[in-house]
Enzyme design. Structure first.
Site, PDB file in Angstrom:
ATOM      1  N   GLY B 299      21.153-114.339  46.995  1.00  0.00           N
ATOM      2  CA  GLY B 299      21.243-115.742  46.596  1.00  0.00           C
ATOM      3  C   GLY B 299      20.041-116.558  47.025  1.00  0.00           C
ATOM      4  O   GLY B 299      18.906-116.074  47.026  1.00  0.00           O
ATOM      5  N   SER B 300      20.319-117.786  47.444  1.00  0.00           N
ATOM      6  CA  SER B 300      19.229-118.731  47.733  1.00  0.00           C
ATOM      7  C   SER B 300      18.262-118.272  48.806  1.00  0.00           C
ATOM      8  O   SER B 300      17.147-118.787  48.891  1.00  0.00           O
ATOM      9  CB  SER B 300      19.813-120.063  48.176  1.00  0.00           C
ATOM     10  OG  SER B 300      20.709-120.523  47.222  1.00  0.00           O
ATOM     11  N   THR B 301      18.684-117.318  49.661  1.00  0.00           N
ATOM     12  CA  THR B 301      17.767-116.891  50.710  1.00  0.00           C
ATOM     13  C   THR B 301      16.551-116.181  50.112  1.00  0.00           C
ATOM     14  O   THR B 301      15.571-115.932  50.811  1.00  0.00           O
ATOM     15  CB  THR B 301      18.451-115.924  51.703  1.00  0.00           C
ATOM     16  OG1 THR B 301      19.138-114.932  50.955  1.00  0.00           O
ATOM     17  CG2 THR B 301      19.437-116.655  52.577  1.00  0.00           C
ATOM     18  N   MET B 302      16.583-115.884  48.800  1.00  0.00           N
ATOM     19  CA  MET B 302      15.435-115.254  48.145  1.00  0.00           C
ATOM     20  C   MET B 302      14.391-116.278  47.726  1.00  0.00           C
ATOM     21  O   MET B 302      13.237-115.933  47.480  1.00  0.00           O
ATOM     22  CB  MET B 302      15.886-114.512  46.885  1.00  0.00           C
ATOM     23  CG  MET B 302      16.592-113.220  47.141  1.00  0.00           C
ATOM     24  SD  MET B 302      15.630-112.133  48.164  1.00  0.00           S
ATOM     25  CE  MET B 302      14.369-111.677  47.006  1.00  0.00           C
ATOM     26  N   LYS B 303      14.802-117.544  47.607  1.00  0.00           N
ATOM     27  CA  LYS B 303      13.890-118.543  47.055  1.00  0.00           C
ATOM     28  C   LYS B 303      12.556-118.627  47.794  1.00  0.00           C
ATOM     29  O   LYS B 303      11.506-118.711  47.155  1.00  0.00           O
ATOM     30  CB  LYS B 303      14.573-119.916  47.014  1.00  0.00           C
ATOM     31  CG  LYS B 303      15.622-119.980  45.910  1.00  0.00           C
ATOM     32  CD  LYS B 303      16.394-121.278  45.942  1.00  0.00           C
ATOM     33  CE  LYS B 303      17.536-121.214  44.948  1.00  0.00           C
ATOM     34  NZ  LYS B 303      18.548-122.235  45.184  1.00  0.00           N
TER      35      LYS B 303
END
Lengths: 91, 577
Positions: B299-303
């Site tokens: 999820g967002s931790t990839m951004k």
């Protein structure tokens, strides 16, 4: 003839002495074994005691006692006074 | 008065003995001696070897000298696994003639149900039966004091794990034969187990060793292992994780703490866990080392990765502006949207507000190959280089098969998967000015060299953005600590169920680093299926991160880098640990 007799006696004596030495060596060996076993036992006991000491000092136990028995609380930087050690000063 | 009789002269006694008879007797006796001499020669010269061997079989014994299994220690030398003597009790059923009362007492001492004990002793054909493996020494002594015939004990050792469930998944356990089954005990079995030695001895009739027959082969004890784990950090992280899982009524959780400078694993804990000393009724859920074996969409931790790649390519800087209004973006027929639509955002704000649209707009300017390379270099889709049973590689499909919408969703963490360990490890690139450090489970003393993934100025810029996430206006203000600056990224994903996503099952996580200027640790926290109302990573995982960071940095002796308002301790407040 007499020489033969002396030699026979010498052989006999030496044979008996050999048996005695063999016996003595086994006896001493048993002693050594015993002492070795004792040493091992003590070593194991030492290790067990060390282990017990460690078991008494697990973070879980320390934490529990500190909090419940000693009414301590966790340090935060807010209640810590930081001291700067000057260059060259002894720590 | 004497009278002599001359028998020889008696004609009655004058036997006409033939001479051959006496000669025959002499010859027979001579033959007898010759046979004896031959036999003696045979026994002592020709058949000597055979008889010596036979003699040896009767008195010589080979004793095994067991090697003791190496201990496992944490980075400060505190023991995590050691051996204690644990004799096993066995019996020759035929020889046992104990009274029922004695049997009952034996059963009670061994903590075995009496019927079971009776059943074991009923089979008189057997000449050996274990009654109970690995009892404690005092119990064995009491059993010996019963003085029962046919009951014996055999020396042995068993493993003890003082840190219990907190370190269970790291340390693992060894079975009753002292073979590693899980965790480090399994991974480093070779080093830990050592090699048994032997000695050939002669025993006398009392069973005492009286002589060594030949040189003994000394046992090679197993090596002690020093892990990179800090048992205090481990315990603390586990405790905080457990509290959070229980508070949020979650199914499970994991936490990983890495030393950003050396790549050492300081803590790795999962909940639910188990007590390695008492392995009864263990379930797979308890045994699983989720941080390494469970993969999920990050999820967002990839951004931060997609955004840093865009900065590396020179497309944007942290203060470049991106239009994210109206909060929706259509790519190849599919629509990507923001949970909270924003307007014009700077790149830093895209991270701070966790805008999907902003991230996708940046990521779509990258070639699939570039993006794939960046992610692979950061460790996604690669098996972590950590010798642990069951560590998985996660999933990162080859870039040639990517459709545009897939590239878009991957930039915000869907369509690829990783374990919490991989994710935490990947964040070391931000903590280390752009290079990825190899991880180690064993204590290392030499400095390690990382592999460059991003330019240092961009990694540093990203750190500042990650700090914004934890500040007012960010998604993880609960990640803040007292005295230390922190930065990180939250993630909240719907769990996959079958082919689609579950509407009500979530996974909340947070990966971050501290202190911002010179990061010392990277911490990843994952809470699986929180079901007590709140489920955002910023709500469920960030507090665990905060407390873990706070305590870990204090224990590492890192001075606070932020001004702290001193609290005067006049009225102690009950504070949660």
């Amino acid at each position: 003839m007499r020489l033969n007799l002396v030699l026979t006696l010498a052989v006999l004596g030496s044979a008996i002495y050999l048996v005695h030495v063999q016996y003595e060596s086994r006896r001493l060996y048993v002693e050594l074994e015993k002492a070795g076993a004792q040493a091992r036992k003590l070593e194991i006991a030492h290790e067990s005691l060390q282990a017990e000491k460690r078991a008494q000092a697990t973070p879980l136990r320390v934490e529990k006692i500190a909090k419940e028995t000693l009414q301590m609380r966790t340090v935060t930087p807010a209640i810590t006074h930081y001291v700067t050690v000057k260059e060259g000063a002894k720590p | 008065m004497s009278r002599s009789v001359r028998y020889g002269a008696s004609p009655l006694l004058a036997s006409p003995t033939p001479v051959w008879r006496s000669k025959f007797i002499v010859a027979a006796i001579a033959l007898g001696f010759a046979v004896l001499a031959g036999r003696a020669a045979y026994v002592q010269v020709l058949g000597n070897e055979f008889y010596q061997r036979q003699g040896e079989v009767r008195f010589a014994r080979t004793l095994e000298l067991p090697a003791s299994r190496g201990r496992i220690m944490d980075r400060h030398g505190l023991v995590l696994a050691y051996n204690v003597p644990a004799p096993s009790i066995w019996a020759i059923p035929e020889d046992v003639n104990a009274t029922p009362a004695q049997l009952a007492q034996l059963a009670r001492l061994m903590e075995v149900p009496l019927p079971e004990l009776q059943k074991k002793l009923a089979d008189e054909d057997k000449t050996f039966v274990w009654l109970k493996r690995q009892v404690s020494e005092p119990v064995a002594r009491q059993i010996a004091e019963l003085g029962l015939k046919g009951i014996y004990e055999r020396k042995g050792y068993k493993r003890q794990y003082p840190d219990g469930e907190a370190a269970a998944h790291v340390v693992g356990f060894a079975n009753v034969e002292n073979l590693g089954q899980e965790g480090v005990e399994l991974t480093f079995e070779k080093q830990l187990s050592g090699r048994a030695g032997s000695r050939r001895v002669i025993k006398d009739r009392l069973g005492r060793v009286v002589e060594d027959v030949r040189e003994q082969v000394p046992p090679v004890d197993g090596q002690d292992l020093q892990l990179s784990i800090d048992s205090k950090v481990q315990f603390f992280a586990y405790q905080k994780l457990r509290d959070a899982v229980i508070e949020h009524k979650a199914a499970a959780g994991s936490v990983v703490v890495l030393d950003a400078q050396s790549g050492e694993v300081l803590a790795l804990a999962n909940y639910p866990s188990y007590t390695p000393d008492k392995r009864v009724n263990l379930s797979g859920a308890q045994l699983r080392n989720r941080a390494l074996t469970d993969t999920f969409e990050p999820g967002s931790t990839m951004k931060p990765f997609a955004v840093t790649m865009a900065m590396d390519k020179g497309l944007v800087r942290s203060d470049s502006m991106i239009q994210t209004a109206p909060g929706r973006l259509t790519i190849g027929g599919a629509t990507i949207s923001d949970a909270h639509p924003q307007g014009l955002l700077s790149v830093a704000q895209v991270i701070q507000k966790s805008s999907n649209v902003g991230t996708v707009k940046l990521a779509m300017q990258l070639q699939p190959k570039e993006m794939w390379e960046g992610l692979a270099q950061a460790g996604f889709g690669q098996k972590p280089n950590i010798p642990f049973p069951g560590a998985v590689s996660g999933r990162l499909r080859p870039h040639k098969t990517w459709r545009p919408i897939e590239q878009a969703t991957m930039s915000y963490g869907y369509g690829l998967s990783s374990s919490l360990f991989q994710l935490t490890h990947a964040y070391t690139v931000f903590a280390r000015d752009g290079d990825l450090v190899p991880v180690s489970l064993l204590k290392t003393t030499e400095p390690v060299a990382g592999v460059r993934v991003f330019q240092d100025k961009n990694a540093t810029a990203m750190r500042q953005m990650l700090q914004l996430v934890t500040q007012p206006g960010g998604t993880a203000q609960k990640a803040q600590t007292i005295g230390y600056s922190v930065g990180g990224k939250t993630g909240t994903t719907h769990k996959q169920e079958g082919k689609g996503y579950s509407a009500k099952k979530y996974r909340g996580f947070f990966v971050g680093l501290a202190p911002i200027e010179n990061p010392r640790i990277v911490v990843g926290v994952m809470i699986d299926e929180p079901s007590n109302g709140r489920y955002y990573g910023g709500d469920v995982a960030a507090p665990v991160f905060a407390e873990t960071v706070q305590q870990t940095l204090r224990m590492m002796g890192v001075p606070p880098d932020m001004a702290v308002k001193p609290q005067i301790v006049t009225n102690p407040v009950a504070e949660s640990f």
